[in-house]
Design an enzyme around this catalytic site. Structure first.
Site, short mmCIF file in Angstrom:
data_model
loop_
_atom_site.label_atom_id
_atom_site.label_comp_id
_atom_site.label_asym_id
_atom_site.label_seq_id
_atom_site.Cartn_x
_atom_site.Cartn_y
_atom_site.Cartn_z
N GLU A 121 0.85 -1.20 0.00
CA GLU A 121 0.00 0.00 0.00
C GLU A 121 0.89 1.25 0.00
O GLU A 121 2.02 1.22 0.49
CB GLU A 121 -0.91 -0.07 1.25
N PHE A 167 -1.35 16.11 4.28
CA PHE A 167 -1.73 15.45 3.03
C PHE A 167 -0.53 15.50 2.09
O PHE A 167 -0.01 16.56 1.78
CB PHE A 167 -2.96 16.09 2.39
P1 IMP Z 1 -7.63 5.12 4.67
O1 IMP Z 1 -8.75 4.21 4.37
O2 IMP Z 1 -8.08 6.36 5.37
O3 IMP Z 1 -6.47 4.46 5.39
O4 IMP Z 1 -7.12 5.69 3.27
C1 IMP Z 1 -6.16 5.07 2.54
C2 IMP Z 1 -6.05 5.66 1.16
O5 IMP Z 1 -6.31 7.06 1.16
C3 IMP Z 1 -4.64 5.53 0.65
O6 IMP Z 1 -4.45 4.33 -0.03
C4 IMP Z 1 -4.50 6.73 -0.24
O7 IMP Z 1 -4.96 6.40 -1.54
C5 IMP Z 1 -5.43 7.76 0.34
N1 IMP Z 1 -4.68 8.72 1.16
C6 IMP Z 1 -4.69 8.85 2.51
N2 IMP Z 1 -3.89 9.83 2.92
C7 IMP Z 1 -3.34 10.34 1.79
C8 IMP Z 1 -2.38 11.41 1.55
O8 IMP Z 1 -1.84 12.07 2.45
N3 IMP Z 1 -2.08 11.63 0.25
C9 IMP Z 1 -2.61 10.93 -0.79
N4 IMP Z 1 -3.49 9.93 -0.61
C10 IMP Z 1 -3.85 9.65 0.67
MG MG Z 2 -4.27 4.06 -2.11
#
Ligand code: IMP
Ligand code: MG
Length: 180
Positions: free
Chosen positions: A101, A154
């Site tokens: 990931e 981000f």
């Molecule tokens: P989660 O379900 O909140 O853990 O989100 C995971 C997904 O969100 C990751 O695989 C990324 O695609 C996206 N994501 C989360 N944080 C970031 C960031 O800081 N930059 C870009 N994509 C992010």
């Molecule tokens: Mg992703």
């Protein structure tokens, strides 16, 4: 000169290369005694560059496969919903599965992916993430190989996007809205 919209570099190309090399050594060490087939699964689209570099640092026979799920619109906040857009081609039953990931944020998307993959009964399932935002976690995720913990910012570049942009940027930068 930074790309427009990126405030500062969080990880340079050299730093990324060092992180990927270290992860490759750890993963090689972990699986080298296993008699199971190793299958490395990249979650698209964010992991595509990391995956390409990482598999070249894993000095073991393997197959690779990709999975696309979606959880976000063009937003910087997770919706918590996951949908399989493109499933694996390979059967993972009785294989050593390594899921790759780009970043684990709340963990909501990833926990659902893990549950789905475990239901296919792999011999083992381990998790490798390039970046981890522990302060944002809502669901516990047992990370086996972690590139770097980062603060709640981000980030974009090296495969990670904001509204599908910046994936081709070779370093990881912190996104700052150009209008702010
Ligand atoms: P989660 O379900 O909140 O853990 O989100 C995971 C997904 O969100 C990751 O695989 C990324 O695609 C996206 N994501 C989360 N944080 C970031 C960031 O800081 N930059 C870009 N994509 C992010
Ligand atoms: Mg992703």
């Amino acid at each position: 000169m930074l790309e427009k919209g990126l405030g500062r570099v969080l990880l340079s190309q050299d730093q990324l290369q060092d992180i990927v090399a270290r992860l490759g050594r750890e993963i090689t060490e972990e699986y080298k005694g296993s008699d199971k087939d190793l299958i490395v699964i990249g979650l698209l689209r964010g992991s595509f560059l990391f995956m390409a570099d990482l598999v070249r640092q894993i000095k073991l026979p393997m197959t690779v496969d990709f999975l696309t799920v979606s959880s976000y619109g063009d937003e910087t906040v997770s919706s918590g919903d996951v949908k399989v857009i493109m499933d694996l081609d390979e059967t993972i039953t009785d294989c050593d599965v390594l899921v790759v990931e780009d970043i684990i944020d709340t963990g909501n998307t990833f926990s659902k992916v893990i549950r789905m993959l475990k239901s296919r009964q792999p011999a083992s399932l381990k998790i490798c993430t390039l970046l981890n935002k522990p302060s944002r976690r809502e669901v516990e995720i047992p990370i086996d190989f972690c590139g770097q913990n980062i603060p709640d910012e981000f980030v974009c570049g090296y495969g990670l996007d904001y509204a599908q942009q910046y994936r081709n940027v070779p370093y990881i930068g912190i996104y700052t809205d150009p209008l702010d």
